[in-house]
Each structure stands twice: as structure tokens, then as C-alpha cells.
Design a protein around this motif. Structure first.
Motif: not given
Ligand SMILES: Cc1cc2nc3c(=O)[nH]c(=O)nc-3n(C[C@H](O)[C@H](O)[C@H](O)COP(=O)(O)OP(=O)(O)OC[C@H]3O[C@@H](n4cnc5c(N)ncnc54)[C@H](O)[C@@H]3O)c2cc1C
Ligand code: FES
Length: 343
Positions: A54-55, A57, A72, A74, A76-77, A79-80, A118, A121, A226-230
Motif C-alpha cells: 500500500r502507498c 504519503s 486513516k 478505511v 473493512g480495509g 492495511a489501514s 486523509s 497528508t 494525487e488519487e488514493y487507491r489500493s
Molecule cells: C499515491 C498514494 C498515496 C496514498 N496516501 C495515503 C495516505 O497518506 N494516507 C492514507 O490513509 N491513505 C493513503 N493512500 C491510500 C492507501 O494506499 C490505501 O488505499 C488505503 O489505506 C486503503 O487500504 P486498505 O488496505 O486499508 O483497504 P483495502 O483492503 O484495500 O480495502 C479498501 C476498500 O475496499 C473494500 N474492499 C476490499 N476488498 C474488497 C472486495 N474483495 N470486495 C469488496 N470490497 C472490498 C474494503 O472494505 C475497503 O472499503 C494512498 C494511496 C496512493 C495510491
């Protein structure tokens, strides 16, 4: 060439709000982690069935004592929530080198910044750098309510220390409703002539801010987003695997590449089906990257002669392409000679 994967030791975990923490690191190898304001780290985080990348900033500015990311939750996320719940001082995390292009140019002295949640950042890193280096910055910062404002105190301190150069306009949804283009444009109107506008936050806020800038007549060439995505792919696994085959210098049909990177100029044969990133890394050149899937722009460089084709691009915009930017992880040669520079 520095190691592509650095191990970082957590020195501090600081709660910022109920659902956000800042994590401060030191590099285990003792080497400083150099970065530009607005860049991000790619971290390797444990997941229920292995690892995810995960990225995040950096919220610290270059030259700050220690690099810091702010995360911050997310719902169900993976990594966060792991970072917010599990990471403790003394733990170690693997990271790729700082990367990204969400950095204003040195000659862009007056900035208009839009951040939400978030998305603050990288903007905080830029503001901290501005406070030190000069130039002006106005931030329009949207949050659900007062409790969810990350860096409320830090921003107050910055504006109090530099009232003539740094200004923050808060937008609270509980008071003002959801941000919309017309009202954002009216708010930002006095600073419409800024040298650059930078946008970071959830997709609907980014769309509203981008439309506000359009209404204000800000040219797209002055807007950075800057678009946030996983990440879907795992760049750490790709590095751990055998790595790309060393391209054969005499491969039939190879183009010639001249590359300027880290003050070095090299000329290499570039086989037709090898991506620029794979070629450079196979030749021990320290080209930056993160996702390797055409989605983050960490690997962006500029073509100054010749032509390449990108296999995939979901991140560079028309204006970037017009300036010659390409994604090294997706670029293969089209012309016999190509010259690229890393800014
Ligand atoms: C360049 C860049 C910079 C970033 N900087 C920051 C930062 O400074 N601070 C910050 O907080 N974040 C930042 N992000 C975002 C960060 O990288 C993650 O995307 C974010 O923390 C979510 O990751 P996660 O693993 O917690 O969530 P994930 O596990 O990726 O899940 C994200 C969402 O999708 C849902 N989901 C996951 N899998 C499934 C599935 N199979 N079906 C349905 N729904 C699903 C989850 O429930 C959740 O709601 C940045 C991203 C980028 C690209
Ligand atoms: S490494 Fe992310 S776009 Fe190339």
C-alpha cells in the motif's frame, strides 16, 4: 544503487484523530530516507492470506528529523486497520523508496491546495516545506466534522507562524454540507491566479475541486492531482522473484536508449518487448517505481527524443503526455533511438 527494499523501524505512533495515526520511522540501515514534499512510500503490510502493498504519503517535509506517514482507517480495509491497530514503536516494516510526482516545481511560488480527509497528508508535507523555503500557500481543507480534522493543531501553528504566507480555509460538512464546484470556486476565487493547484482526497471531492478550478479558468497544465487507491499488484513479490531476465544487448531489433538518472548518463540497447523499468533495473540503475501496473506514476520520466508506447496508463493525463511524461513500468520502444530523463 541503493537497495530497492528498505527496512524501516517504527520510532513513534501518534494518534491524530479517532481514526488516523501518524507513524514515524528511521531507516534500519542508518541511511537518510530522502524525499520530495508530496511523495509517498510503498509499505509491505501483513494480510490474512499473505501480504499487501500500500502507498502512504509522507506528511513530514524533507529535512525533518524523521520520515512520517499518516494513515486513516478505511472501513473493512486490510492495511489501514492493521497499521492503526497493530503497529508499535520498535516494529519494522519493509518499504520501497519514496516516489511520486505530487510535488510543486521550485518556481511555482504561490500554491492553491485542495485536500479532504486523509488527502491532507502530502499537502501537509508541502505546507511544511513551504513554511521553511518561502512562497505562499492557501489550503481549502474539507472534513466531515471538527473531530475528524487531521493536523488541526499543526495547521494552526503553521498559519500563526506565517500569517502572511500560509492560510487554511476549513470546510466542515456538518456546517457547510458537501463541497460543490460552485461554492469551492467562490471560496478559491481570490487565489485563482496561483502558480499551481494541487488536489488530494476522495474521488467526489477531487471531481468537485477540479470542476471549481475549471470554472476559475485555471489551465490543466497547472493542476496536479494525487488519487488514493489500493495497489492490486505486489511490487515486493516482483522484486523478491528472480527479477527480469537481463536483456541481451545484441537482441535483434533492439532500440538504443539514452537515459539520464541520478546525475548519470548511460546508453543501452533496449529490446523491443522489455519495459523501460525492467531494463533499467536489470542494468543496476536505480529507477523509481511502486505499483508496476501503470496506476501510481512513481516511475514517471520524460521522453526528450524518440518515441515509446505505453502498454497501460490510468494515471498520466493529456497535459502530462503533452510534456513528454511516460510511465517507465509500461513503456516499450517504438523508435530506433529514445532518450529519457528523470527530473
Ligand atoms: C499515491 C498514494 C498515496 C496514498 N496516501 C495515503 C495516505 O497518506 N494516507 C492514507 O490513509 N491513505 C493513503 N493512500 C491510500 C492507501 O494506499 C490505501 O488505499 C488505503 O489505506 C486503503 O487500504 P486498505 O488496505 O486499508 O483497504 P483495502 O483492503 O484495500 O480495502 C479498501 C476498500 O475496499 C473494500 N474492499 C476490499 N476488498 C474488497 C472486495 N474483495 N470486495 C469488496 N470490497 C472490498 C474494503 O472494505 C475497503 O472499503 C494512498 C494511496 C496512493 C495510491
Ligand atoms: S510504477 Fe506505478 S505507474 Fe509505474
Amino acid at each position: 544503487m541503493t537497495a530497492p527494499i528498505r527496512t524501516l523501524r517504527v520510532t513513534e505512533v501518534t494518534p491524530e484523530t479517532d481514526d488516523a495515526v501518524s507513524v514515524t520511522f528511521e531507516a534500519s540501515d542508518g541511511d537518510e530516507l530522502r524525499h520530495q514534499p508530496g511523495q509517498f512510500l510503498t509499505l509491505r503490510i501483513p494480510a490474512p492470506d499473505g501480504w499487501v502493498a500500500r502507498c502512504y504519503s509522507l506528511s513530514s517535509a524533507p529535512g525533518d528529523a524523521r520520515p512520517t506517514v499518516t494513515v486513516k482507517r478505511v472501513p473493512g480495509g486490510i492495511a489501514s486497520n492493521w497499521i492503526c491497530d497493530r503497529l508499535r514503536p520498535g516494529d519494522t516494516v519493509d518499504a520501497l523508496a519514496p516516489a511520486g510526482r505530487f510535488t510543486p516545481a521550485v518556481d511555482q511560488r504561490d500554491l492553491l491546495l485542495f485536500a479532504a480527509g486523509s488527502g491532507i497528508t502530502p499537502v501537509m508535507s508541502i505546507l511544511r516545506a513551504r513554511a521553511r523555503e518561502g512562497g505562499t500557500a492557501v489550503l481549502v481543507y474539507a472534513n466531515r466534522d471538527e473531530r475528524s480534522v487531521i493536523f488541526a493543531d499543526g495547521l494552526r501553528r503553521l498559519t500563526e507562524a506565517h500569517p502572511d504566507r500560509i492560510r487554511v480555509v476549513h470546510w466542515l460538512e456538518t456546517l457547510h454540507g458537501l463541497p460543490d464546484p460552485a461554492r469551492l470556486a467562490a471560496l478559491a476565487q481570490p487565489w485563482a491566479g496561483a502558480d499551481a493547484a494541487l488536489l488530494c482526497g476522495p474521488a467526489p471531492y477531487m471531481r468537485a475541486a477540479a470542476e471549481a478550478l475549471e470554472r476559475l479558468g485555471t489551465p490543466r497544465s497547472r493542476v496536479l492531482t494525487e488519487e488514493y487507491r489500493s495497489l492490486a499488484a505486489d511490487p515486493f513479490a516482483a522484486l523478491a522473484a528472480a527479477g527480469p531476465e537481463m536483456p541481451a544487448p545484441d537482441e535483434a531489433g533492439a532500440a538504443t536508449l539514452t537515459v539520464r538518472l541520478d546525475g548519470e548518463r548511460r546508453t543501452l540497447p533496449w529490446p523491443a518487448r522489455t519495459t523501460l523499468l525492467d531494463l533499467l533495473r536489470a542494468r543496476d540503475l536505480d529507477a523509481p517505481f511502486s505499483c508496476r501496473e501503470g496506476a501510481c506514476s512513481a516511475c514517471a520520466c520524460r521522453v526528450v527524443a524518440g518515441e515509446v508506447k505505453m502498454l497501460r496508463n490510468t494515471v498520466l493525463e493529456e497535459e502530462d503526455l503533452a510534456e513528454g511524461y511516460v510511465l517507465a513500468c509500461q513503456a516499450v520502444p517504438l523508435s530506433d533511438h529514445v532518450e529519457v530523463v528523470y527530473d
